[in-house]
Design a protein around this motif. Structure first.
Motif, PDB file in Angstrom:
ATOM      1  N   ASN A 243       0.827  -1.191   0.000  1.00 45.85           N
ATOM      2  CA  ASN A 243       0.000   0.000   0.000  1.00 45.85           C
ATOM      3  C   ASN A 243       0.872   1.256   0.000  1.00 45.85           C
ATOM      4  OD1 ASN A 243      -2.840  -0.151  -0.108  1.00 45.85           O
ATOM      5  ND2 ASN A 243      -2.934  -1.033   1.963  1.00 45.85           N
ATOM      6  N   MET A 244       0.272   2.371  -0.313  1.00 48.65           N
ATOM      7  CA  MET A 244       0.948   3.646  -0.108  1.00 48.65           C
ATOM      8  C   MET A 244       1.318   3.778   1.376  1.00 48.65           C
ATOM      9  SD  MET A 244       1.203   5.385  -2.956  1.00 48.65           S
ATOM     10  CE  MET A 244       1.458   7.073  -2.370  1.00 48.65           C
ATOM     11  N   PHE A 245       2.488   4.294   1.622  1.00 50.66           N
ATOM     12  CA  PHE A 245       2.989   4.564   2.981  1.00 50.66           C
ATOM     13  C   PHE A 245       3.219   3.286   3.800  1.00 50.66           C
ATOM     14  CE2 PHE A 245       0.270   8.183   1.722  1.00 50.66           C
ATOM     15  CZ  PHE A 245       1.257   9.152   1.619  1.00 50.66           C
ATOM     16  N   ALA A 246       3.422   2.165   3.136  1.00 54.65           N
ATOM     17  CA  ALA A 246       3.708   0.917   3.849  1.00 54.65           C
ATOM     18  C   ALA A 246       5.069   1.009   4.549  1.00 54.65           C
ATOM     19  CB  ALA A 246       3.691  -0.265   2.891  1.00 54.65           C
ATOM     20  N   ARG A 247       5.188   0.262   5.640  1.00 54.16           N
ATOM     21  CA  ARG A 247       6.424   0.238   6.424  1.00 54.16           C
ATOM     22  C   ARG A 247       7.118  -1.108   6.223  1.00 54.16           C
ATOM     23  NH1 ARG A 247       1.465   1.635   7.733  1.00 54.16           N
ATOM     24  NH2 ARG A 247       1.383   0.608   9.764  1.00 54.16           N
ATOM     25  N   PHE A 248       8.404  -1.042   5.875  1.00 55.02           N
ATOM     26  CA  PHE A 248       9.222  -2.228   5.662  1.00 55.02           C
ATOM     27  C   PHE A 248      10.233  -2.331   6.804  1.00 55.02           C
ATOM     28  CE2 PHE A 248       7.059  -2.223   1.839  1.00 55.02           C
ATOM     29  CZ  PHE A 248       7.472  -3.203   0.956  1.00 55.02           C
ATOM     30  N   ILE A 249      10.149  -3.421   7.552  1.00 59.13           N
ATOM     31  CA  ILE A 249      11.051  -3.649   8.678  1.00 59.13           C
ATOM     32  C   ILE A 249      12.089  -4.663   8.230  1.00 59.13           C
ATOM     33  CG2 ILE A 249      11.240  -4.332  11.097  1.00 59.13           C
ATOM     34  CD1 ILE A 249       8.279  -3.566  11.418  1.00 59.13           C
ATOM     35  N   GLU A 250      13.319  -4.201   8.058  1.00 58.19           N
ATOM     36  CA  GLU A 250      14.384  -5.018   7.475  1.00 58.19           C
ATOM     37  C   GLU A 250      15.192  -5.695   8.577  1.00 58.19           C
ATOM     38  OE1 GLU A 250      14.797  -5.663   4.168  1.00 58.19           O
ATOM     39  OE2 GLU A 250      12.829  -4.672   4.102  1.00 58.19           O
ATOM     40  N   CYS A 251      14.775  -6.925   8.888  1.00 58.09           N
ATOM     41  CA  CYS A 251      15.411  -7.699   9.959  1.00 58.09           C
ATOM     42  C   CYS A 251      16.585  -8.516   9.433  1.00 58.09           C
ATOM     43  CB  CYS A 251      14.368  -8.606  10.604  1.00 58.09           C
ATOM     44  SG  CYS A 251      14.992  -9.631  11.941  1.00 58.09           S
ATOM     45  N   GLY A 252      16.462  -9.043   8.215  1.00 57.07           N
ATOM     46  CA  GLY A 252      17.517  -9.868   7.642  1.00 57.07           C
ATOM     47  C   GLY A 252      17.210 -10.179   6.193  1.00 57.07           C
ATOM     48  N   GLN A 253      18.219 -10.678   5.477  1.00 58.33           N
ATOM     49  CA  GLN A 253      18.030 -11.028   4.069  1.00 58.33           C
ATOM     50  C   GLN A 253      18.804 -12.317   3.789  1.00 58.33           C
ATOM     51  OE1 GLN A 253      18.739  -7.727   1.404  1.00 58.33           O
ATOM     52  NE2 GLN A 253      16.964  -6.618   2.195  1.00 58.33           N
ATOM     53  N   ILE A 254      18.317 -13.397   4.359  1.00 55.54           N
ATOM     54  CA  ILE A 254      19.072 -14.645   4.356  1.00 55.54           C
ATOM     55  C   ILE A 254      19.280 -15.209   2.952  1.00 55.54           C
ATOM     56  CG2 ILE A 254      17.102 -16.204   4.650  1.00 55.54           C
ATOM     57  CD1 ILE A 254      18.869 -17.750   6.705  1.00 55.54           C
ATOM     58  N   SER A 255      18.463 -14.790   1.983  1.00 51.76           N
ATOM     59  CA  SER A 255      18.647 -15.295   0.621  1.00 51.76           C
ATOM     60  C   SER A 255      19.990 -14.892   0.032  1.00 51.76           C
ATOM     61  CB  SER A 255      17.521 -14.797  -0.291  1.00 51.76           C
ATOM     62  OG  SER A 255      17.583 -13.384  -0.437  1.00 51.76           O
ATOM     63  N   GLY A 256      20.632 -13.856   0.609  1.00 50.78           N
ATOM     64  CA  GLY A 256      21.916 -13.419   0.098  1.00 50.78           C
ATOM     65  C   GLY A 256      23.095 -13.725   0.990  1.00 50.78           C
ATOM     66  N   TYR A 257      22.879 -14.491   2.048  1.00 51.15           N
ATOM     67  CA  TYR A 257      23.969 -14.734   2.999  1.00 51.15           C
ATOM     68  C   TYR A 257      25.040 -15.669   2.441  1.00 51.15           C
ATOM     69  CZ  TYR A 257      21.184 -12.584   6.746  1.00 51.15           C
ATOM     70  OH  TYR A 257      20.467 -11.720   7.526  1.00 51.15           O
ATOM     71  N   ASN A 258      24.634 -16.622   1.609  1.00 47.85           N
ATOM     72  CA  ASN A 258      25.586 -17.601   1.095  1.00 47.85           C
ATOM     73  C   ASN A 258      25.914 -17.398  -0.382  1.00 47.85           C
ATOM     74  OD1 ASN A 258      25.752 -19.560   3.514  1.00 47.85           O
ATOM     75  ND2 ASN A 258      23.562 -19.265   3.210  1.00 47.85           N
ATOM     76  N   ASP A 259      25.146 -16.553  -1.051  1.00 49.19           N
ATOM     77  CA  ASP A 259      25.383 -16.216  -2.446  1.00 49.19           C
ATOM     78  C   ASP A 259      25.371 -14.695  -2.570  1.00 49.19           C
ATOM     79  OD1 ASP A 259      25.314 -18.965  -3.507  1.00 49.19           O
ATOM     80  OD2 ASP A 259      23.205 -18.900  -2.904  1.00 49.19           O
ATOM     81  N   ASN A 260      25.618 -14.199  -3.756  1.00 49.87           N
ATOM     82  CA  ASN A 260      25.600 -12.759  -3.954  1.00 49.87           C
ATOM     83  C   ASN A 260      24.185 -12.220  -3.770  1.00 49.87           C
ATOM     84  OD1 ASN A 260      28.345 -12.585  -4.573  1.00 49.87           O
ATOM     85  ND2 ASN A 260      27.970 -13.137  -6.717  1.00 49.87           N
ATOM     86  N   PRO A 261      24.012 -11.175  -2.959  1.00 47.68           N
ATOM     87  CA  PRO A 261      22.675 -10.609  -2.763  1.00 47.68           C
ATOM     88  C   PRO A 261      22.088 -10.113  -4.076  1.00 47.68           C
ATOM     89  CG  PRO A 261      24.221  -9.761  -1.131  1.00 47.68           C
ATOM     90  CD  PRO A 261      25.028 -10.496  -2.151  1.00 47.68           C
ATOM     91  N   GLN A 262      20.782 -10.294  -4.218  1.00 47.70           N
ATOM     92  CA  GLN A 262      20.079  -9.858  -5.426  1.00 47.70           C
ATOM     93  C   GLN A 262      19.635  -8.420  -5.264  1.00 47.70           C
ATOM     94  OE1 GLN A 262      16.939 -12.487  -6.962  1.00 47.70           O
ATOM     95  NE2 GLN A 262      15.637 -10.687  -7.147  1.00 47.70           N
ATOM     96  N   PRO A 263      19.982  -7.519  -6.184  1.00 43.91           N
ATOM     97  CA  PRO A 263      19.560  -6.117  -6.058  1.00 43.91           C
ATOM     98  C   PRO A 263      18.067  -5.964  -6.298  1.00 43.91           C
ATOM     99  CG  PRO A 263      20.655  -6.475  -8.164  1.00 43.91           C
ATOM    100  CD  PRO A 263      20.821  -7.745  -7.377  1.00 43.91           C
ATOM    101  N   MET A 264      17.508  -4.875  -5.785  1.00 45.06           N
ATOM    102  CA  MET A 264      16.096  -4.580  -6.031  1.00 45.06           C
ATOM    103  C   MET A 264      15.848  -4.417  -7.532  1.00 45.06           C
ATOM    104  SD  MET A 264      15.107  -1.728  -3.179  1.00 45.06           S
ATOM    105  CE  MET A 264      15.054  -2.101  -1.427  1.00 45.06           C
ATOM    106  N   LYS A 265      14.717  -4.919  -7.985  1.00 39.77           N
ATOM    107  CA  LYS A 265      14.372  -4.783  -9.400  1.00 39.77           C
ATOM    108  C   LYS A 265      13.786  -3.408  -9.714  1.00 39.77           C
ATOM    109  CE  LYS A 265      13.359  -9.724  -9.972  1.00 39.77           C
ATOM    110  NZ  LYS A 265      12.280 -10.740 -10.141  1.00 39.77           N
ATOM    111  N   ASN A 266      13.065  -2.848  -8.763  1.00 42.88           N
ATOM    112  CA  ASN A 266      12.390  -1.578  -9.034  1.00 42.88           C
ATOM    113  C   ASN A 266      12.422  -0.680  -7.802  1.00 42.88           C
ATOM    114  OD1 ASN A 266      10.897   0.496 -10.078  1.00 42.88           O
ATOM    115  ND2 ASN A 266       9.040  -0.698 -10.423  1.00 42.88           N
ATOM    116  N   PRO A 267      13.602  -0.157  -7.442  1.00 43.93           N
ATOM    117  CA  PRO A 267      13.685   0.682  -6.242  1.00 43.93           C
ATOM    118  C   PRO A 267      12.867   1.962  -6.328  1.00 43.93           C
ATOM    119  CG  PRO A 267      15.735   0.766  -7.508  1.00 43.93           C
ATOM    120  CD  PRO A 267      14.912  -0.318  -8.103  1.00 43.93           C
ATOM    121  N   LEU A 268      12.444   2.359  -7.538  1.00 49.06           N
ATOM    122  CA  LEU A 268      11.624   3.558  -7.652  1.00 49.06           C
ATOM    123  C   LEU A 268      10.286   3.407  -6.933  1.00 49.06           C
ATOM    124  CD1 LEU A 268      11.515   6.392  -8.852  1.00 49.06           C
ATOM    125  CD2 LEU A 268      10.449   5.406 -10.911  1.00 49.06           C
TER     126      LEU A 268
END
Length: 342
Positions: A243-268
């Motif tokens: 939604n508009m004004f949604a809150r993202f709480i970034e606790c961890g990103q385990i999908s990138g811990y053992n391989d190269n992290p994947q960049p955001m596709k659409n940071p806009l």
């Protein structure tokens, strides 16, 4: 008293990809310690009872010249993580024999601490085993509660999406969010974990390995809060269905811990939807929320209002196996190594 073996889990090699049991982490039983006569030099001797095994440990398995928010493990030295031990001998005022300490401890059966720096004296609710104090009643539980209180700005009737919802952090987020009156969407990597999430109150629980996350979010969203434990494509999906004004709480990103992290596709989308991202380290939140956590959360864990699961192995030689299970998602609850009984 004759010296006894002081078994240790040593960091033996910097891994490429996933750690390799018996190569990255090696059990060593060559060290001994004289429990009755080892010099304390004003400190205290600890017998380690339980050790926490957590995803962040993978980030410490790196070359020493790579900077990060936590120092790297030293090659040839024991790993370290949250743990609990009992004091066997003490020369430090205020630390009595038989008392218990919690904090970052080395992965070895016994150690001598010079002081209480990085450690705290702790008492246990008789209804809970010590293992819970490195799980739901410890750092993972603090992570869930403190970041939710600090960043969620939750309102009754909103929708939250929780990844790794069967883990020690995500499962408590689910229960706190339901307590606050939110609709909860939660994902995990097995059908058994889906059943657990449903059992603790998730309104929509799914196996991300067999169900398309975008299809779920399109049907059940849009979401107002995203609790991120995985990053990668799931983070992109959450942004697309926020939604508009949604809150993202970034606790961890385990999908990138053992391989190269994947960049955001659409940071806009951060701009277009006015999204708020909050990354955090629980240590910075602890001074503000520690007392409330102990007063509000630990009693609910003890009386069964808040549920938890544990994946316990016995023996310090099992540390490598436990960590690999966490990183691959094959663990079935909070990963704990029971080193010894009191």
């Amino acid at each position: 008293m004759a010296p006894v073996t002081n078994g240790r889990a040593l960091f033996a090699a910097v891994p490429i990809g996933y750690p390799v049991v018996d190569q990255t982490i090696v059990y060593d039983n060559t060290q001994t310690i004289d429990l009755a006569n080892a010099p304390l030099n004003g400190g205290f001797l600890v017998k380690v009872l339980v050790l926490s095994v957590d995803p962040y440990m993978r980030g410490r398995m790196r070359e020493p010249d790579i900077p990060s928010y936590m120092p790297p493990f030293a090659l040839g030295k024991p790993l370290a993580s949250g743990g609990i031990g009992v004091v066997l001998r003490s020369e430090l005022a205020g630390v009595e024999v038989g008392s218990h300490i919690r904090g970052i401890v080395p992965h070895q059966e016994y150690f001598i601490a010079p002081n209480l720096e990085g450690l705290e004296l702790i008492e246990r609710d008789a209804r809970l085993p010590w293992s819970v104090y490195v799980g739901a009643a410890g750092m993972p539980g603090e992570t869930a509660y403190m970041a939710w209180k600090e960043y969620s700005k939750a309102k009754k009737g909103e929708i939250v999406f929780v990844t790794t919802g069967a883990g020690p952090v995500g499962s408590l987020v689910i229960q706190i969010a339901k307590q606050d009156g939110l609709k909860v969407i939660a994902s995990a990597g097995s059908d058994d974990k889906v059943a657990f999430m449903e059992g603790i109150g998730a309104d929509v629980a799914f196996n991300y390995k067999t169900t398309d996350v975008r299809a779920v979010l399109k049907k059940e969203g849009p979401i107002d809060i995203y609790w991120d434990n995985v990053g990668g494509d799931t983070l992109d999906a959450a942004m697309e269905h926020a939604n508009m004004f949604a809150r993202f709480i970034e606790c961890g990103q385990i999908s990138g811990y053992n391989d190269n992290p994947q960049p955001m596709k659409n940071p806009l989308l951060i701009v277009a939807k006015c999204l708020t991202f909050n990354g955090f380290l629980v240590g910075f939140l602890r001074p503000k929320h520690k007392e409330a956590f102990r007063a509000e959360v630990v009693p609910k864990i003890a009386d069964g209002s808040f549920h938890y699961t544990e994946d316990i192995v016995r023996g310090i030689d099992k540390v490598g196996h436990a960590l690999l299970g966490v990183l691959k998602g094959t663990n079935t609850g909070k990963a704990v190594v029971v080193v010894a009984d009191e």
